[in-house]
Design an enzyme around this catalytic site. Structure first.
Site, mmCIF file in Angstrom:
data_model
loop_
_atom_site.group_PDB
_atom_site.id
_atom_site.type_symbol
_atom_site.label_atom_id
_atom_site.label_comp_id
_atom_site.label_asym_id
_atom_site.label_seq_id
_atom_site.Cartn_x
_atom_site.Cartn_y
_atom_site.Cartn_z
ATOM 1 N N GLU A 60 34.622 -16.547 -1.731
ATOM 2 C CA GLU A 60 34.494 -15.966 -0.399
ATOM 3 C C GLU A 60 33.009 -15.821 -0.085
ATOM 4 O O GLU A 60 32.292 -15.071 -0.742
ATOM 5 C CB GLU A 60 35.189 -14.609 -0.334
ATOM 6 C CG GLU A 60 35.238 -14.035 1.070
ATOM 7 C CD GLU A 60 36.000 -12.726 1.139
ATOM 8 O OE1 GLU A 60 37.102 -12.706 1.710
ATOM 9 O OE2 GLU A 60 35.480 -11.718 0.599
ATOM 10 N N ASP A 71 31.196 -2.241 4.895
ATOM 11 C CA ASP A 71 30.560 -2.439 3.597
ATOM 12 C C ASP A 71 29.714 -1.257 3.178
ATOM 13 O O ASP A 71 29.072 -0.596 3.998
ATOM 14 C CB ASP A 71 29.703 -3.712 3.626
ATOM 15 C CG ASP A 71 30.560 -4.960 3.658
ATOM 16 O OD1 ASP A 71 31.332 -5.156 2.713
ATOM 17 O OD2 ASP A 71 30.459 -5.726 4.630
#
Length: 276
Positions: A60, A71
């Site tokens: 990914e 994140d």
């Protein structure tokens, strides 16, 4: 090695078709996340190839952005380092192409909406397919833009998976399932990346069951799967597990060849944990 067809047609590219085969094989796939351009613009592919050699069946590739709302600090720091070195969407596509043509892993892209919008939705889908990507997940895709993105991805034959929030109502899950192809992403923890606390396995199981009731796409998880032991704990619930922070952390903290070796060791440990 993955290749992509360059013509527009309502079918899957070989890369996307292979990923479908992996996620429906009955074996839990392991994916390793790495921002493009990190640790450096050229060493990203070296790292991705090594991860594939050590057991990652899905690679990914993240598109660096300044506004990574899902994140935590480590991946955010990796994004900023990649941006500092000048990484842009065109560089990401080059990383995808080099990883897809030199490994047997499926290569997918993880991104936020802003870079896609700036690049152009149709152009982004087309260039992804030509680079050999199996698909791309836009984690903060606005609902109003989902049909256009799904149509663009379908035209060039790549997957357009969706992230499903635990708080989504049944109607929202049905909408996600209707506009997603390839897989649905169910975070293992309802928090940002980098979470290292305990996982609520019963809650994750209940959520994956809700997703399967809403549609037929395989379910993939990540976020909070901080150790190989946790990956083993939930492997029976999903078709794939993708981790980022455990791989990015040694690259940030150790750097150089030592960091790369430590990251590759993490990949191997996770991959082993998912084997029956």
């Amino acid at each position: 090695m993955n290749t992509a067809r360059t013509s527009s047609a309502p079918f899957l590219t070989p890369a996307a078709d292979w990923l479908t085969h992996q996620l429906t094989s009955g074996k839990t796939q392991f994916g390793a996340f790495l921002p493009a351009g990190f640790p450096t613009p050229r060493s990203d592919v070296i790292a991705l190839r090594l991860f594939a050699d050590r057991g990652a069946t899905i690679l990914e590739v993240g598109i660096p952005t300044e506004e990574a709302i899902y994140d935590g600090p480590l991946i955010t720091a990796a994004y900023r380092e990649a941006l500092r070195r000048g990484t842009r969407v065109a560089d990401v596509l080059d990383t995808v192409h080099r990883a897809a043509t030199t490994t047997d892993a499926s290569v997918v892209v993880m991104t936020y909406w802003n870079p896609v919008q700036a690049y152009g939705v149709t152009r982004f889908a087309t260039d992804l397919a030509n680079a050999g990507a199996a698909g791309a997940m836009i984690v903060d895709l606005p609902p109003s833009e989902a049909p256009a993105w799904a149509a663009a991805a379908r035209t060039v034959g790549i997957h357009a998976p969706r992230l499903a929030a635990r708080t989504a109502a049944p109607g929202e899950l049905e909408h996600l399932a209707a506009t997603a192809t390839g897989w649905l992403y169910a975070p293992a923890a309802a928090t940002r990346t980098g979470y290292t606390g305990d996982l609520d396995v019963p809650a994750l199981q209940a959520f994956t069951e809700r997703l399967r009731a809403a549609g037929s796409a395989p379910v993939v998880t990540g976020i909070g799967v901080s150790t190989p032991e946790k990956a083993a704990q939930i492997r029976h619930l999903v078709s794939g597990v993708v981790v980022g922070t455990p791989v990015v952390k040694p690259l940030l903290e150790l750097g150089g060849s030592q960091g790369l070796r430590a990251a590759a060791d993490q990949v191997e440990a996770f991959a082993r944990a998912l084997r029956p």
